[in-house]
Design a protein around this motif. Structure first.
Motif, short mmCIF file in Angstrom:
data_model
loop_
_atom_site.label_atom_id
_atom_site.label_comp_id
_atom_site.label_asym_id
_atom_site.label_seq_id
_atom_site.Cartn_x
_atom_site.Cartn_y
_atom_site.Cartn_z
N PHE A 107 0.30 -4.15 -1.95
CA PHE A 107 -0.21 -3.45 -3.13
C PHE A 107 -0.45 -1.97 -2.86
CE2 PHE A 107 -4.07 -4.64 -0.87
CZ PHE A 107 -4.88 -3.53 -1.01
N ALA A 108 -0.60 -1.59 -1.58
CA ALA A 108 -0.90 -0.19 -1.23
C ALA A 108 0.36 0.62 -0.91
CB ALA A 108 -1.87 -0.14 -0.05
N ILE A 109 1.55 0.01 -1.02
CA ILE A 109 2.79 0.75 -0.76
C ILE A 109 2.94 1.86 -1.79
CG2 ILE A 109 5.32 0.59 -0.73
CD1 ILE A 109 5.07 -2.28 0.22
N SER A 110 3.29 3.05 -1.33
CA SER A 110 3.45 4.19 -2.22
C SER A 110 4.73 4.07 -3.05
CB SER A 110 3.50 5.49 -1.41
OG SER A 110 3.79 6.60 -2.25
N THR A 111 4.68 4.54 -4.29
CA THR A 111 5.87 4.60 -5.13
C THR A 111 6.36 6.03 -5.29
OG1 THR A 111 4.46 4.72 -7.11
CG2 THR A 111 5.22 2.54 -6.44
N GLU A 112 5.74 6.94 -4.55
CA GLU A 112 6.11 8.37 -4.64
C GLU A 112 7.33 8.62 -3.73
OE1 GLU A 112 4.11 12.64 -3.46
OE2 GLU A 112 2.78 10.96 -3.94
N GLU A 113 8.46 8.91 -4.36
CA GLU A 113 9.71 9.01 -3.61
C GLU A 113 9.73 10.23 -2.67
OE1 GLU A 113 11.84 6.65 -3.46
OE2 GLU A 113 10.85 5.47 -5.00
N THR A 114 8.95 11.27 -2.96
CA THR A 114 8.99 12.46 -2.09
C THR A 114 8.43 12.15 -0.71
OG1 THR A 114 6.88 13.15 -3.06
CG2 THR A 114 8.88 14.11 -3.99
N ARG A 115 7.47 11.23 -0.64
CA ARG A 115 6.95 10.80 0.66
C ARG A 115 7.56 9.43 0.98
NH1 ARG A 115 0.59 11.69 1.18
NH2 ARG A 115 0.48 10.65 -0.84
N TYR A 116 8.86 9.46 1.20
CA TYR A 116 9.65 8.23 1.34
C TYR A 116 9.15 7.36 2.49
CZ TYR A 116 11.87 10.68 5.22
OH TYR A 116 12.09 11.33 6.40
N TYR A 117 8.56 7.98 3.51
CA TYR A 117 8.10 7.23 4.69
C TYR A 117 6.89 6.36 4.37
CZ TYR A 117 5.31 11.49 4.64
OH TYR A 117 4.52 12.54 4.24
N LEU A 118 6.33 6.49 3.17
CA LEU A 118 5.22 5.62 2.74
C LEU A 118 5.70 4.53 1.79
CD1 LEU A 118 2.35 8.20 2.05
CD2 LEU A 118 2.84 6.95 4.15
N ASN A 119 7.02 4.47 1.54
CA ASN A 119 7.57 3.53 0.56
C ASN A 119 7.87 2.15 1.17
OD1 ASN A 119 9.51 6.09 -1.16
ND2 ASN A 119 7.36 5.55 -1.35
N GLY A 120 7.03 1.72 2.10
CA GLY A 120 7.24 0.42 2.73
C GLY A 120 6.04 0.01 3.54
N ILE A 121 6.19 -1.09 4.27
CA ILE A 121 5.13 -1.60 5.14
C ILE A 121 5.47 -1.25 6.58
CG2 ILE A 121 4.09 -3.70 6.10
CD1 ILE A 121 4.15 -4.95 3.37
N HIS A 122 4.51 -0.63 7.26
CA HIS A 122 4.66 -0.25 8.67
C HIS A 122 4.33 -1.48 9.51
CE1 HIS A 122 4.68 2.09 12.25
NE2 HIS A 122 3.37 2.19 12.38
N LEU A 123 5.33 -1.98 10.23
CA LEU A 123 5.18 -3.20 11.01
C LEU A 123 5.32 -2.86 12.49
CD1 LEU A 123 4.90 -6.29 10.38
CD2 LEU A 123 7.38 -6.43 10.67
N HIS A 124 4.34 -3.24 13.30
CA HIS A 124 4.39 -2.87 14.72
C HIS A 124 3.44 -3.74 15.55
CE1 HIS A 124 1.00 -0.72 13.04
NE2 HIS A 124 0.53 -0.46 14.24
N ALA A 125 3.67 -3.72 16.85
CA ALA A 125 2.76 -4.40 17.78
C ALA A 125 1.57 -3.50 18.03
CB ALA A 125 3.49 -4.71 19.08
N ALA A 126 0.37 -4.08 18.06
CA ALA A 126 -0.85 -3.29 18.24
C ALA A 126 -1.80 -4.06 19.16
CB ALA A 126 -1.50 -3.00 16.90
N GLU A 127 -2.91 -3.41 19.46
CA GLU A 127 -3.93 -4.06 20.30
C GLU A 127 -5.30 -3.65 19.81
OE1 GLU A 127 -5.25 -4.36 25.01
OE2 GLU A 127 -3.18 -3.82 24.49
N ARG A 128 -6.19 -4.64 19.68
CA ARG A 128 -7.57 -4.35 19.29
C ARG A 128 -8.51 -5.21 20.13
NH1 ARG A 128 -9.77 -4.89 13.17
NH2 ARG A 128 -8.13 -3.33 12.85
N ASP A 129 -9.43 -4.55 20.79
CA ASP A 129 -10.43 -5.24 21.63
C ASP A 129 -9.76 -6.19 22.63
OD1 ASP A 129 -12.44 -3.98 20.16
OD2 ASP A 129 -12.51 -5.59 18.69
#
Length: 372
Positions: free
Chosen positions: A145-167
């Motif tokens: 629901f938080a994916i941007s629809t603003e085409e000028t900032r194309y790098y926000l037009n999707g879901i960032h998927l990556h390996a992470a670490e917390r605690d």
């Protein structure tokens, strides 16, 4: 080519693949679905050049062959055929049309040469891992629901998927933001995903993937490279190009030290926001929250439509704070809260607010305030 297939199997496969086909195409072949009949299966392929869906369905193949036909027309015909019907598809001799018959119904559809159909080039998808379909569906639901629809900032037009670490815990993390709100969800890092590149999966394949996941109960297989991602879900395979861009350093905007804590029951809060927002201005959808001494007051003042307010009980013991938000954003976040209670962490009326979920500690949200 000649094959017979049960209407339900044809409709299910067509329903999955035709969704990727654009309604308007300047390249005629992209309006078609590729039908490949061989052995005991019919394989359907559709693409928009960026995303490709392939699905197999069991069929009785009398003559193997390959042809293309209009995707949406074929789907509408299958949808309107009676349940339980057997559908026969065939190409006869030099006839350039695909013949479809079921019971007393007959259709002749224009077919384009299969050799003109674009096939997405394969490449080495170095990272491969599997995880439960329900886990990936959750990552999508909590963030899309938080994916941007603003085409000028194309790098926000999707879901960032990556390996992470917390605690000290390694996770597979999904993040989406449009600059006004941010959604983050994570799950235990699957075996094999440790070295996966950080990628941005575009909005359209995310939507199609979520639709495919509805019919899958088992694990799905994910393969990732720097430029593409592939999902294998039962009889279906979805392959997509990735967004070629750098996702912003989202960790910097997640406030970790906000000290004004409000806990509120999710359902009454969402209902109150919805009621009060009825008269908010259509453009800003702004709503004012005044929090003090175990009380939350939601208010809207619209010069054109009037005023509205509603008071709720909230667990709050800090100094009074008055802060504004977009009502739509509040409702979107409330819809993702799995537990009975949502926790809002405020700093002041001009700083980002962090929202967490009592029922899902692996999800969090950030909302930028509005001036009210």
């Amino acid at each position: 080519m000649k094959l017979t297939i049960e209407r339900a199997a044809l409709l299910k496969a067509l329903g999955h693949v035709q969704a990727v086909v654009e309604r308007r195409n300047t390249i005629p072949i992209l309006s078609n679905v590729l039908i490949n009949a061989n052995g005991q299966h019919m394989r359907l392929t559709a693409t928009d050049l960026d995303t490709e869906i392939v699905e197999e369905a069991p069929a009785h193949v009398e003559r193997a062959g390959i042809v293309t036909a209009p995707a949406h027309t074929l789907y509408e015909i299958a949808r309107k055929l009676p349940e339980g019907a057997d559908v026969t598809l065939q190409m006869a001799g030099d006839d350039p049309r695909l013949q479809l018959s079921a019971g007393r119904s007959r259709f002749n559809l224009p077919a384009l040469p299969a050799g003109d159909f674009p096939v997405m080039p394969t490449e080495d998808l170095a990272t491969s891992f599997s995880l439960p379909a329900a886990s990936f569906a959750r990552l999508i639901d909590k963030t899309r629901f938080a994916i941007s629809t603003e085409e000028t900032r194309y790098y926000l037009n999707g879901i960032h998927l990556h390996a992470a670490e917390r605690d000290g815990r390694k996770t597979l993390r999904a993040v989406a933001t449009d600059g006004h709100r941010l959604a983050l969800a994570e799950t235990d890092l699957p075996s094999g995903a440790e070295g996966m590149p950080a990628v941005i999966v575009p909005r359209k394949p995310i939507q199609e993937l979520r639709r495919l996941l509805e019919d899958v109960d088992d694990d799905i297989r994910v393969q990732v490279s720097e430029g593409k991602i592939r999902f294998e879900l039962g009889a279906a395979v979805l392959t997509s190009k990735l967004i070629d861009g750098t996702f912003p350093d989202y960790e910097r905007v997640i406030p970790r030290g906000n000290d004004k804590i409000m806990k509120v029951d999710r359902a009454p809060f969402a209902q109150a926001v919805d009621r009060v927002a009825t008269i908010s201005q259509e453009k800003s959808r702004s709503i004012k929250l005044t929090v003090s001494d175990s009380t939350l007051v939601l208010a809207v003042n619209n010069p054109e439509s009037g005023t509205a307010s509603e008071e709720l009980h909230a667990d709050y013991a800090s100094d009074e704070i008055v802060i504004g938000f977009n009502a739509r954003y509040l409702l979107d976040v409330a819809a993702q809260i799995a537990g009975d209670e949502a926790m809002f962490e405020f700093a002041d009326s001009g700083s980002p607010t962090r929202v967490t979920d009592s029922g899902d500690p692996d999800a969090e949200y950030v909302l930028m305030p509005l001036r009210v």
